[in-house]
Design a protein around this motif. Structure first.
Motif, short mmCIF file in Angstrom:
data_model
loop_
_atom_site.label_atom_id
_atom_site.label_comp_id
_atom_site.label_asym_id
_atom_site.label_seq_id
_atom_site.Cartn_x
_atom_site.Cartn_y
_atom_site.Cartn_z
N ILE A 1 -38.31 -37.71 -23.66
CA ILE A 1 -38.72 -38.44 -22.46
C ILE A 1 -39.28 -37.46 -21.44
O ILE A 1 -38.71 -36.38 -21.23
N SER A 2 -40.36 -37.87 -20.79
CA SER A 2 -40.91 -37.11 -19.66
C SER A 2 -41.08 -38.06 -18.47
O SER A 2 -41.11 -39.28 -18.65
N VAL A 3 -41.15 -37.48 -17.26
CA VAL A 3 -41.30 -38.31 -16.06
C VAL A 3 -42.32 -37.69 -15.11
O VAL A 3 -42.59 -36.49 -15.16
N ILE A 4 -42.85 -38.54 -14.25
CA ILE A 4 -43.64 -38.13 -13.10
C ILE A 4 -42.91 -38.69 -11.89
O ILE A 4 -42.57 -39.89 -11.85
N ALA A 5 -42.65 -37.84 -10.91
CA ALA A 5 -41.90 -38.25 -9.72
C ALA A 5 -42.61 -37.75 -8.47
O ALA A 5 -43.35 -36.77 -8.51
N VAL A 6 -42.37 -38.45 -7.35
CA VAL A 6 -42.99 -38.08 -6.08
C VAL A 6 -41.92 -38.10 -4.99
O VAL A 6 -41.10 -39.02 -4.93
N LYS A 7 -41.95 -37.06 -4.12
CA LYS A 7 -41.02 -37.01 -2.98
C LYS A 7 -41.46 -38.00 -1.92
O LYS A 7 -42.61 -38.19 -1.68
#
Length: 126
Positions: A120-126
């Motif tokens: 699994i990979s993710v893209i996240a934003v603060k």
């Protein structure tokens, strides 16, 4: 500016890549598999335990970047067998609030690194 995110609480890369890259406020993680970062060994007891280790590895990378699963906008799940979807989905779902869950795709692939069952990979934003 690109910043490399590295933590000893997630497995060290097994190739020429970083655990994650922070560019501005956006974090791009590499795919995580079920390597226990303390032992360096794969956790393949069963698909549920394997998926939990993957999610804990992602959590460690998110923590290092000052984020949580609430910051995740998009995930990609790779399964070596779509018959494992329900078990992986149950574990995955326990890490997210259903009302604010990220966008996601789940794909079946022929093989994964080290012959694991899930990545699994993710893209996240603060």
């Amino acid at each position: 500016m690109k910043k490399i995110i590295t933590t000893a609480k997630a497995p060290a890369p097994i190739g020429p890549y970083s655990q994650a890259i922070l560019n501005g406020n956006t974090l791009y993680t590499s795919g995580q598999i079920a390597i226990n970062p303390e032992t360096g060994k794969l956790v393949l007891d069963d698909i549920t335990t394997e998926a939990k280790q993957v999610m804990q590895n992602l959590k460690a990378v998110l923590d290092e970047a000052g984020m949580t699963f609430e910051n995740v906008l998009k995930t990609t799940i790779f399964l070596s067998d779509m018959n494992n979807f329900a078990e992986v989905n149950a574990v995955y779902g326990s890490y997210f609030n259903e009302d604010t869950a990220p966008a996601r795709e789940t794909v079946a692939v022929l093989t994964l690194p080290k012959s694991v069952n899930v990545e699994i990979s993710v893209i996240a934003v603060k």
